[in-house]
Enzyme design. Structure first.
Site, PDB file in Angstrom:
ATOM      1  N   MET A 137       1.400  -2.548  12.598  1.00 14.61           N
ATOM      2  CA  MET A 137       0.876  -3.548  13.515  1.00 14.61           C
ATOM      3  C   MET A 137       0.915  -3.135  14.988  1.00 14.61           C
ATOM      4  O   MET A 137       0.768  -3.982  15.862  1.00 14.61           O
ATOM      5  CB  MET A 137       1.615  -4.873  13.343  1.00 14.61           C
ATOM      6  CG  MET A 137       1.525  -5.453  11.942  1.00 14.61           C
ATOM      7  SD  MET A 137      -0.171  -5.624  11.374  1.00 14.61           S
ATOM      8  CE  MET A 137      -0.619  -7.113  12.238  1.00 14.61           C
ATOM      9  N   LYS A 138       1.140  -1.856  15.253  1.00 17.18           N
ATOM     10  CA  LYS A 138       1.157  -1.386  16.645  1.00 17.18           C
ATOM     11  C   LYS A 138      -0.082  -0.543  16.900  1.00 17.18           C
ATOM     12  O   LYS A 138      -0.551   0.169  16.006  1.00 17.18           O
ATOM     13  CB  LYS A 138       2.396  -0.516  16.879  1.00 17.18           C
ATOM     14  CG  LYS A 138       3.667  -1.304  16.964  1.00 17.18           C
ATOM     15  CD  LYS A 138       3.856  -1.776  18.376  1.00 17.18           C
ATOM     16  CE  LYS A 138       4.726  -3.007  18.406  1.00 17.18           C
ATOM     17  NZ  LYS A 138       4.688  -3.718  19.660  1.00 17.18           N
ATOM     18  N   ILE A 139      -0.549  -0.600  18.123  1.00 15.63           N
ATOM     19  CA  ILE A 139      -1.688   0.250  18.498  1.00 15.63           C
ATOM     20  C   ILE A 139      -1.146   1.652  18.758  1.00 15.63           C
ATOM     21  O   ILE A 139      -0.106   1.814  19.412  1.00 15.63           O
ATOM     22  CB  ILE A 139      -2.354  -0.274  19.793  1.00 15.63           C
ATOM     23  CG1 ILE A 139      -2.786  -1.721  19.618  1.00 15.63           C
ATOM     24  CG2 ILE A 139      -3.490   0.642  20.226  1.00 15.63           C
ATOM     25  CD1 ILE A 139      -4.142  -1.961  19.060  1.00 15.63           C
ATOM     26  N   HIS A 158      -8.196  -1.188   6.464  1.00 12.08           N
ATOM     27  CA  HIS A 158      -8.430  -2.459   7.145  1.00 12.08           C
ATOM     28  C   HIS A 158      -9.029  -3.456   6.142  1.00 12.08           C
ATOM     29  O   HIS A 158      -9.935  -3.114   5.375  1.00 12.08           O
ATOM     30  CB  HIS A 158      -9.389  -2.244   8.327  1.00 12.08           C
ATOM     31  CG  HIS A 158      -9.586  -3.488   9.126  1.00 12.08           C
ATOM     32  ND1 HIS A 158      -8.647  -3.942  10.026  1.00 12.08           N
ATOM     33  CD2 HIS A 158     -10.598  -4.391   9.125  1.00 12.08           C
ATOM     34  CE1 HIS A 158      -9.074  -5.079  10.551  1.00 12.08           C
ATOM     35  NE2 HIS A 158     -10.261  -5.363  10.029  1.00 12.08           N
ATOM     36  N   ASN A 214       0.840  -1.215   0.000  1.00 16.55           N
ATOM     37  CA  ASN A 214       0.000   0.000   0.000  1.00 16.55           C
ATOM     38  C   ASN A 214       0.866   1.253   0.000  1.00 16.55           C
ATOM     39  O   ASN A 214       0.531   2.243  -0.648  1.00 16.55           O
ATOM     40  CB  ASN A 214      -0.945   0.013   1.199  1.00 16.55           C
ATOM     41  CG  ASN A 214      -2.189  -0.812   0.967  1.00 16.55           C
ATOM     42  OD1 ASN A 214      -3.092  -0.402   0.248  1.00 16.55           O
ATOM     43  ND2 ASN A 214      -2.229  -2.004   1.545  1.00 16.55           N
TER      44      ASN A 214
HETATM   45  C1  GRF Z   1      -3.251  -4.513   4.240  1.00 13.26           C
HETATM   46  O1  GRF Z   1      -3.968  -5.603   3.781  1.00 13.26           O
HETATM   47  C2  GRF Z   1      -4.090  -3.681   5.188  1.00 13.26           C
HETATM   48  O2  GRF Z   1      -5.437  -3.841   5.003  1.00 13.26           O
HETATM   49  C3  GRF Z   1      -3.711  -4.195   6.548  1.00 13.26           C
HETATM   50  O3  GRF Z   1      -2.364  -4.584   6.433  1.00 13.26           O
HETATM   51  C4  GRF Z   1      -2.075  -4.945   5.104  1.00 13.26           C
HETATM   52  C5  GRF Z   1      -0.795  -4.284   4.714  1.00 13.26           C
HETATM   53  O4  GRF Z   1      -0.279  -4.774   3.514  1.00 13.26           O
HETATM   54  N1  GRF Z   1      -3.981  -3.191   7.549  1.00 13.26           N
HETATM   55  P1  GRF Z   1       0.943  -4.071   2.825  1.00 13.26           P
HETATM   56  O5  GRF Z   1       2.078  -4.046   3.833  1.00 13.26           O
HETATM   57  O6  GRF Z   1       0.528  -2.701   2.396  1.00 13.26           O
HETATM   58  O7  GRF Z   1       1.299  -4.942   1.632  1.00 13.26           O
END
Ligand code: GRF
Length: 187
Positions: free
Chosen positions: A88-90, A107, A16
């Site tokens: 992955m952290k809050i 999400h 992303n």
């Molecule tokens: C995505 O699928 C997003 O929805 C989730 O974490 C993933 C991240 O993927 N929150 P990337 O690291 O952008 O490939």
């Protein structure tokens, strides 16, 4: 057009992030990516940021005041929007308050369904007919802020977790940029 300065937070692959960096090169796209923050030294997204000369910061979340370090850097770089892309952290309530500007997250489910982790296995277990992704504002509740937009597709009963992930991510690459355009539409 004067672009807003954005910071993207990642922990993993960063597909992303890469997509947002590419979009941000369009003259009319409302943000530029001026900083990437990762809590993971080995996140492939960091390699991409390096190659593209985008400043990045690796943070060690074992240190107590790491959020202050981030806040300092965001201020120094005059960041006005944070995009969480697989971070992955809050993020603490205090951080949200102190930053005081826009924070959005992507999400991989149709919120409010399937908040949290392991979304794809839960979607399959639940035999959902439709799924997709959601871009939302971040508040102190996990995956609970106001929704900006969702994109959906029909689950094929033969889909496995990996296929669901691929289909969801394909939509994410449309949804995240579209949500950002929507946020700045009237600015
Ligand atoms: C995505 O699928 C997003 O929805 C989730 O974490 C993933 C991240 O993927 N929150 P990337 O690291 O952008 O490939």
């Amino acid at each position: 057009m004067v672009k807003k300065k954005a910071c993207v937070f990642i922990s993993g692959k960063g597909t992303n992030l890469i997509n947002l960096i590419r979009k941000s090169r369009d003259y009319n796209f409302p943000i530029s990516i001026n900083l990437v923050i990762s809590n993971n030294n080995n996140a492939p997204g960091i390699i991409y940021a390096k190659k593209n000369n985008i400043p990045f910061l690796i943070i060690n979340t074992k240190f107590r005041n790491y959020e202050y370090k981030i806040l300092r850097e965001l201020k120094r770089k005059r960041i006005s929007i944070i995009c969480l892309a697989g971070y992955m952290k809050i993020i603490s309530r205090n951080f949200i308050k102190k930053f005081g500007k826009v924070i959005i997250n992507i999400h991989p489910s149709l919120l409010p369904k399937f908040k949290g982790l392991n979304t794809f296995s839960r979607i399959l277990q639940n035999k959902e007919k439709k799924t997709g992704c959601t871009v939302h504002y971040v508040n102190e509740k996990l995956d609970g802020g106001n929704i900006i937009l969702k994109k959906k597709f029909f689950v094929n009963p033969r889909d496995n977790e990996n296929e669901l992930k691929l289909k969801t991510q394909k939509l994410e690459y449309l949804a995240f940029p579209e949500a950002i355009i929507r946020i700045y539409r009237y600015h």
